[in-house]
Design an enzyme around this catalytic site. Structure first.
Site, PDB file in Angstrom:
ATOM      1  N   GLU A  89      57.395  21.176  58.276  1.00  0.00           N
ATOM      2  CA  GLU A  89      57.448  22.122  59.174  1.00  0.00           C
ATOM      3  C   GLU A  89      56.171  22.857  59.117  1.00  0.00           C
ATOM      4  O   GLU A  89      55.697  23.214  57.937  1.00  0.00           O
ATOM      5  CB  GLU A  89      58.603  22.833  59.113  1.00  0.00           C
ATOM      6  CG  GLU A  89      58.981  24.007  60.417  1.00  0.00           C
ATOM      7  CD  GLU A  89      60.095  24.647  59.833  1.00  0.00           C
ATOM      8  OE1 GLU A  89      61.150  24.030  59.495  1.00  0.00           O
ATOM      9  OE2 GLU A  89      60.153  25.937  60.348  1.00  0.00           O
ATOM     10  N   CYS A 102      51.228  28.699  58.528  1.00  0.00           N
ATOM     11  CA  CYS A 102      52.019  28.644  57.294  1.00  0.00           C
ATOM     12  C   CYS A 102      52.289  27.206  57.030  1.00  0.00           C
ATOM     13  O   CYS A 102      52.903  26.690  57.755  1.00  0.00           O
ATOM     14  CB  CYS A 102      53.352  29.389  57.501  1.00  0.00           C
ATOM     15  SG  CYS A 102      54.283  29.393  55.929  1.00  0.00           S
ATOM     16  N   CYS A 109      62.319  21.285  47.988  1.00  0.00           N
ATOM     17  CA  CYS A 109      61.770  22.067  46.719  1.00  0.00           C
ATOM     18  C   CYS A 109      62.716  21.897  45.739  1.00  0.00           C
ATOM     19  O   CYS A 109      64.013  22.392  45.817  1.00  0.00           O
ATOM     20  CB  CYS A 109      61.510  23.549  47.352  1.00  0.00           C
ATOM     21  SG  CYS A 109      60.719  24.650  46.081  1.00  0.00           S
ATOM     22  N   CYS A 113      65.913  28.160  44.626  1.00  0.00           N
ATOM     23  CA  CYS A 113      66.170  29.535  45.020  1.00  0.00           C
ATOM     24  C   CYS A 113      67.717  29.561  45.743  1.00  0.00           C
ATOM     25  O   CYS A 113      67.728  28.930  47.033  1.00  0.00           O
ATOM     26  CB  CYS A 113      65.274  30.369  45.447  1.00  0.00           C
ATOM     27  SG  CYS A 113      63.710  30.289  44.497  1.00  0.00           S
ATOM     28  N   CYS A 116      67.415  30.246  49.672  1.00  0.00           N
ATOM     29  CA  CYS A 116      66.167  29.576  50.464  1.00  0.00           C
ATOM     30  C   CYS A 116      66.802  28.472  50.804  1.00  0.00           C
ATOM     31  O   CYS A 116      67.182  27.667  50.499  1.00  0.00           O
ATOM     32  CB  CYS A 116      65.123  29.363  49.803  1.00  0.00           C
ATOM     33  SG  CYS A 116      63.942  28.433  50.380  1.00  0.00           S
ATOM     34  N   ASN A 287      65.877  37.001  55.794  1.00  0.00           N
ATOM     35  CA  ASN A 287      66.370  36.209  56.923  1.00  0.00           C
ATOM     36  C   ASN A 287      67.834  35.243  56.678  1.00  0.00           C
ATOM     37  O   ASN A 287      67.658  34.305  55.792  1.00  0.00           O
ATOM     38  CB  ASN A 287      65.287  35.362  57.531  1.00  0.00           C
ATOM     39  CG  ASN A 287      65.258  35.104  59.044  1.00  0.00           C
ATOM     40  OD1 ASN A 287      65.936  36.097  59.545  1.00  0.00           O
ATOM     41  ND2 ASN A 287      65.067  34.206  59.503  1.00  0.00           N
ATOM     42  N   CYS A 330      59.720  29.412  57.995  1.00  0.00           N
ATOM     43  CA  CYS A 330      59.297  28.212  57.452  1.00  0.00           C
ATOM     44  C   CYS A 330      60.743  27.360  56.616  1.00  0.00           C
ATOM     45  O   CYS A 330      61.270  27.927  56.389  1.00  0.00           O
ATOM     46  CB  CYS A 330      58.393  28.269  56.199  1.00  0.00           C
ATOM     47  SG  CYS A 330      56.824  28.624  56.765  1.00  0.00           S
TER      48      CYS A 330
HETATM   49  N1  SAH Z   1      57.779  28.316  46.947  1.00  0.00           N
HETATM   50  C1  SAH Z   1      57.050  29.284  47.096  1.00  0.00           C
HETATM   51  C2  SAH Z   1      56.278  29.430  48.425  1.00  0.00           C
HETATM   52  C3  SAH Z   1      57.045  29.104  49.726  1.00  0.00           C
HETATM   53  S1  SAH Z   1      58.552  30.219  49.942  1.00  0.00           S
HETATM   54  C4  SAH Z   1      57.432  30.848  46.914  1.00  0.00           C
HETATM   55  O1  SAH Z   1      58.728  30.666  46.611  1.00  0.00           O
HETATM   56  O2  SAH Z   1      56.809  31.550  46.583  1.00  0.00           O
HETATM   57  C5  SAH Z   1      57.641  31.550  50.527  1.00  0.00           C
HETATM   58  C6  SAH Z   1      58.372  32.885  50.775  1.00  0.00           C
HETATM   59  O3  SAH Z   1      59.662  32.877  51.725  1.00  0.00           O
HETATM   60  C7  SAH Z   1      58.915  33.386  49.456  1.00  0.00           C
HETATM   61  O4  SAH Z   1      58.685  34.634  48.988  1.00  0.00           O
HETATM   62  C8  SAH Z   1      60.415  33.223  49.722  1.00  0.00           C
HETATM   63  O5  SAH Z   1      61.317  33.815  48.663  1.00  0.00           O
HETATM   64  C9  SAH Z   1      60.707  33.673  50.970  1.00  0.00           C
HETATM   65  N2  SAH Z   1      61.853  33.156  51.465  1.00  0.00           N
HETATM   66  C10 SAH Z   1      62.586  31.976  51.389  1.00  0.00           C
HETATM   67  N3  SAH Z   1      63.511  31.899  52.299  1.00  0.00           N
HETATM   68  C11 SAH Z   1      63.587  33.058  52.874  1.00  0.00           C
HETATM   69  C12 SAH Z   1      64.635  33.678  53.800  1.00  0.00           C
HETATM   70  N4  SAH Z   1      65.799  33.153  54.169  1.00  0.00           N
HETATM   71  N5  SAH Z   1      64.305  35.072  54.344  1.00  0.00           N
HETATM   72  C13 SAH Z   1      63.056  35.615  54.109  1.00  0.00           C
HETATM   73  N6  SAH Z   1      62.198  35.105  52.969  1.00  0.00           N
HETATM   74  C14 SAH Z   1      62.754  33.963  52.275  1.00  0.00           C
HETATM   75 FE1  SF4 Z   2      61.367  26.937  46.518  1.00  0.00          FE
HETATM   76 FE2  SF4 Z   2      62.352  28.264  48.672  1.00  0.00          FE
HETATM   77 FE3  SF4 Z   2      62.435  29.060  46.198  1.00  0.00          FE
HETATM   78 FE4  SF4 Z   2      60.116  28.931  47.388  1.00  0.00          FE
HETATM   79  S1  SF4 Z   2      61.829  30.366  47.784  1.00  0.00           S
HETATM   80  S2  SF4 Z   2      60.541  28.295  45.217  1.00  0.00           S
HETATM   81  S3  SF4 Z   2      60.560  27.064  48.706  1.00  0.00           S
HETATM   82  S4  SF4 Z   2      63.401  27.187  46.798  1.00  0.00           S
END
Ligand code: SAH
Ligand code: SF4
Length: 338
Positions: A89, A102, A109, A113, A116, A287, A330
């Site tokens: 995406e 983006c 991944c 987390c 996420c 989100n 994303c």
């Molecule tokens: N993996 C890297 C980059 C991709 S995620 C990282 O974690 O930094 C990019 C950002 O989106 C990160 O700060 C992550 O914590 C945030 N993110 C992921 N899921 C989200 C959600 N549901 N709502 C808001 N931010 C989110």
């Molecule tokens: Fe991976 Fe999502 Fe954590 Fe970023 S926020 S490191 S994309 S699991």
């Protein structure tokens, strides 16, 4: 192999090995990155022999558009399919200062987390540099407008795909490539400590964002299991190291989750952790995703959190609610589609 996977030097090398002139590399890059053609046949100032050589060695088509979704504010989400059928995406956001995209760096991944949508899908594979570049080019073509800002914040952990990330950055920044200024590029990481230190020496003035999301190990480990491997003290240590080497301000990303990391005492703890560092905190309303048990913090709570940082002289912004919350955008289209 994709033609976009080659750095300028690698293309020159390939041409020389095949008894072609070096200057052809500039012509080819001009077709790829300025004219943005979709086939080698369109490279009309090359000999038929060279076109055939390129065709038999490289592919130019990296992505196929599966779905696009434009929201009212002009945010365009694109779901692309890779040559092996994996879905990725890219999200195009219109900002007052220009178009920003983006991009995704991995299929899924492995950092996992707990909040996420992408992290809940195990990594299938890394993207190549060319596949990351192609997201920018394809989306520009789709939009018929120039993209001038890039955030590496899509699906995946960019520092878990470091080599391809570096190649990607080199080509998009290259004056003969997409020529996007390093200061217009931001890479976001979950905090892979050794890579943050390596990145400090990269030489390009690309921005760094760290997903901190908590001021202590207890909350951070709950949200990000990577924190067990690289606990917060080490992440802060790596940020200090980066700051001392590059003298460039670091962005701290902090998503606000209801009753997890949004209390006033947590804000004060964050102030202590960040005091004196040349950082800027980007507060992001969480989100909500179907798969995760978390809720977005209350608006009033988020504003309080913001005020506490502000009063304590921490540079901070609270991203206002818009349909186009970049991070949230994303990964979610993909997970819905799957
Ligand atoms: N993996 C890297 C980059 C991709 S995620 C990282 O974690 O930094 C990019 C950002 O989106 C990160 O700060 C992550 O914590 C945030 N993110 C992921 N899921 C989200 C959600 N549901 N709502 C808001 N931010 C989110
Ligand atoms: Fe991976 Fe999502 Fe954590 Fe970023 S926020 S490191 S994309 S699991």
């Amino acid at each position: 192999m994709l033609i976009y996977d080659l750095t300028h030097e690698e293309l020159v090398e390939f041409l020389l090995e095949n008894n072609q002139k070096k200057f052809r590399a500039d012509q080819i890059w001009n077709w790829l990155y300025k004219q943005k053609v979709s086939s080698f046949q369109e490279m009309t100032n090359l000999s038929e022999e060279l076109i055939l050589l390129l065709e038999s060695n490289f592919k130019i088509q990296a992505l196929e558009l599966v779905l696009k979704h434009m929201s009212q504010d002009g945010t365009l989400k694109c779901l692309y399919s890779l040559h092996d059928g994996h879905l990725i995406e890219s999200v195009l956001m219109r900002q007052h200062y220009g178009n920003s995209i983006c991009v995704t760096t991995q299929v899924g991944c492995n950092i996992g987390c707990s909040f996420c949508a992408s992290g809940l899908l195990k990594k299938k594979r890394d993207l190549t540099a060319g596949e990351i570049i192609a997201q920018v080019i394809e989306t520009e073509k789709l939009l018929n407008e120039r993209i001038s800002y890039i955030v590496v914040m899509g699906i995946g952990e960019p520092f878990d795909n470091y080599e391809q990330l570096m190649k990607f950055l080199a080509t998009i920044n290259h004056p003969k490539g997409l020529a996007i200024g390093a200061r217009h590029i931001t890479v976001s990481t979950s905090g892979i400590v050794p890579k943050i230190k390596e990145y400090a020496h990269m030489g390009l003035q690309v921005n760094l964002a760290i997903s901190l999301h908590a001021p202590n190990n207890e909350i951070r480990t709950r949200l990000m299991k990577i924190n067990q491997r690289y606990p917060i003290e080490e992440v802060i240590g790596a940020i200090k190291y980066y700051l001392s080497v590059t003298k460039r301000r670091v962005t701290i990303e902090y998503i606000l989750i209801d009753e997890v990391n949004d209390q006033p005492e947590t804000a004060l703890e964050l102030v202590k952790v960040l005091r004196g560092l040349n950082v800027y905190v980007n507060l992001i309303p969480y989100n909500e995703v179907l798969e995760a048990p978390y809720k977005r913090a209350q608006t009033q709570t988020m504003e309080n959190f913001y005020d506490i940082l502000k009063k304590n002289n921490i540079q901070v912004t609270l991203r206002k609610e818009q349909g186009h919350d970049i991070n949230a955008a994303c990964g979610q289209l993909r997970s819905q589609h799957l």
